[in-house]
Enzyme design. Structure first.
Site, PDB file in Angstrom:
ATOM      1  N   GLU A 134      -5.802  -8.535   1.208  1.00  0.00           N
ATOM      2  CA  GLU A 134      -6.479  -7.998   2.386  1.00  0.00           C
ATOM      3  C   GLU A 134      -7.935  -7.732   2.040  1.00  0.00           C
ATOM      4  OE1 GLU A 134      -4.744  -4.696   4.480  1.00  0.00           O
ATOM      5  OE2 GLU A 134      -2.695  -5.407   4.154  1.00  0.00           O
ATOM      6  N   GLU A 182       0.806  -1.225   0.000  1.00  0.00           N
ATOM      7  CA  GLU A 182       0.000   0.000   0.000  1.00  0.00           C
ATOM      8  C   GLU A 182       0.839   1.276   0.000  1.00  0.00           C
ATOM      9  OE1 GLU A 182      -3.118   0.124   2.893  1.00  0.00           O
ATOM     10  OE2 GLU A 182      -3.963  -1.806   2.294  1.00  0.00           O
TER      11      GLU A 182
END
Length: 485
Positions: free
Chosen positions: A392, A212
């Site tokens: 995720e 991320e």
């Protein structure tokens, strides 16, 4: 997990108390073939359940700083998150990751939990300051030995390791030298990646480079509510470029060292116009540029989106920081893309984001399962059939054991069921999705929220470190055994 921000933090309108009936265009598109049946990539069971393709990988995910603890043991150095969380007022209740879920000492117990759940895959991250205390120089053998024990334990239990090289815990010494604003840190990351790969590469088949990057940019350098706690829009997008460069340099370093599948881990958020106006459509497109295309385009097509570059301007630090050859390095071929999906964004004509769906305990997270379908199919449609893994997906729920010790997290089960159904529709539409990892295996340190939010399949009683399988863990075990819903 990040809040919607571009060059500066954007205001949020509160979501309505009840969900509206509006859907994104892609969410309402026909999801069947010409005969009206799902395509053969996914199967429907006789009981109207949903069967995933043979060999589909079922997993769970964690990150080092959120679970390991042992912050000052065995030669581990300081990270930016040690500094940030120990600074008064930065985290809820002043919580830190000093102990977290004590996974460093209890990893064998946690590996047994993974085996008992039937996990095929475990996605974890490696702590850079545990391997190189100051981010440079010779490796800390005790740190590498911990990860060797972890990886060996996974193999002993029939679980495939998936390692992330960077999940936000930059060594503080490198932050003191400029952090991700310094181009040199991208090269130091490639050195670190090679060290870890030489130690573990023959035992880890899949490597994720940067987790991320967008969250580091938005939360670390725009809103400032993540480490290093800056609010500097011009620095933020130079950081974005250097994180992308670090990814590319790490890909090159790993390719030169040995075999293995390599890719980035990107949190992607579908962006929809909040209304039917042309102005909202334009604003949504630009917002998508900052949220998604800035990272997807550079890695998968070798260019940054022009609308974002134009919006930043030719004199931005990012524009001035891009050198000849950088985008060729960033776009070196990868073997897979890790996708992390939590929430959609609805963008108004003036560029603000607004709510449309109910939120979880994390007020930034709108619960919209069709966004999973939309983002997976969009990646395949726009960038071709690159193999995908969901690394995720999850939500926090108010988990408390009852008098019998049962943690009944029905909301998490409903959330995961709906998102898995959306992922199944994407597979049926031809998306090459290989695996799905729930966030998270364990309750853990949830960054600025400390220990107030519980995201795990496994309840952690922090005073005693006792683990309790929640109802969602038992449910997920059945999903894995059935290879579907």
């Amino acid at each position: 997990m990040s809040m919607p921000t571009r060059r500066q933090p954007l205001a949020h309108a509160a979501p309505p108390a009840t969900a509206s009936t509006g859907l994104g265009a892609a969410a309402t598109a026909d999801r069947t073939d010409r005969d009206g049946d799902p395509t053969p990539h996914a199967e429907r069971t006789p009981a109207d359940g949903l069967r995933f393709p043979p060999g589909f990988g079922w997993g769970a995910a964690t990150s080092a700083y959120q679970i390991e603890g042992a912050a000052k043991e065995d030669g581990r150095g300081e990270s930016v998150w040690d500094t940030f969380s120990r600074t008064p007022g930065r985290t809820r209740n002043g919580d830190t990751g000093d102990v977290a879920a004590d996974h460093y000492h209890r990893y064998a117990e946690d590996l047994d939990l993974m085996r008992d759940l039937g996990l095929h895959s475990y996605r974890f991250s490696i702590s850079w300051p545990r391997v190189q205390a100051d981010g440079t120089g010779a490796p800390n053998q005790r740190g590498l030995d911990f990860y060797r024990r972890l990886v060996d334990g996974l193999h002993e239990r029939g679980i495939t390791p998936m390692a992330t090289l960077f999940h936000w815990d930059l060594p503080q010494a490198l932050q003191d030298a400029g952090g991700w604003e310094s181009r040199d840190v991208a090269h130091r990351f490639a050195d670190y990646a090679e060290i870890v790969y030489r130690a573990l590469g023959d035992r880890v088949p899949t490597w994720l480079t940067i987790n991320e990057p967008k969250t580091v940019v938005q939360n670390g350098y725009l809103s400032g509510h993540h480490a290093p706690g800056r609010q500097d829009p011009d620095a933020a997008y130079l950081v974005a470029h250097h994180l992308q460069l670090a990814h590319g340099l790490a890909v090159a370093a790993l390719r030169a060292t040995g075999p293995g599948r390599i890719g980035p881990a990107l949190n992607l958020h579908p962006c929809y116009p909040a209304d039917a106006s042309p102005e909202a459509a334009r604003a949504s497109r630009l917002h998508d540029g900052y949220e998604n295309r800035l990272y997807l385009d550079s890695i998968l097509t070798g260019r940054y989106p022009q609308d974002v570059l134009d919006d930043l301007g030719p004199d931005s630090r990012m524009a001035r920081g891009i050198r000849d050859g950088d985008l060729a390095t960033i776009s070196a071929p990868v073997d897979l893309l890790a996708v992390q999906y939590y929430t959609p964004y609805y963008v108004t004509a003036d560029g603000r984001t607004t709510g449309r769906w109910p939120t979880s305990e994390a007020d930034w997270q709108q619960i919209y399962p069709d966004g999973m379908y939309d983002i997976l199919t969009r990646v395949t449609r726009d960038y071709g059939p690159i193999p995908l893994t969901v690394t995720e997906n999850g939500l926090p729920t108010p988990d408390v054991p009852d008098a019998d010790g049962v943690v009944d997290d029905a909301g998490r089960i409903s959330f995961l069921r709906d998102h898995l159904a959306a992922a199944h529709r994407a597979v049926a539409a031809g998306v090459p999705l290989e695996s799905f990892h729930v966030w998270s295996l364990l309750d853990n340190f949830e960054w600025a929220e400390g220990y107030d939010q519980r995201w795990g399949l496994v309840y952690v009683d922090y005073p005693t470190q006792r683990r309790v399988l929640k109802s969602s863990a038992h449910w997920y075990r059945r999903v894995i055994a059935a290879n579907g819903l």
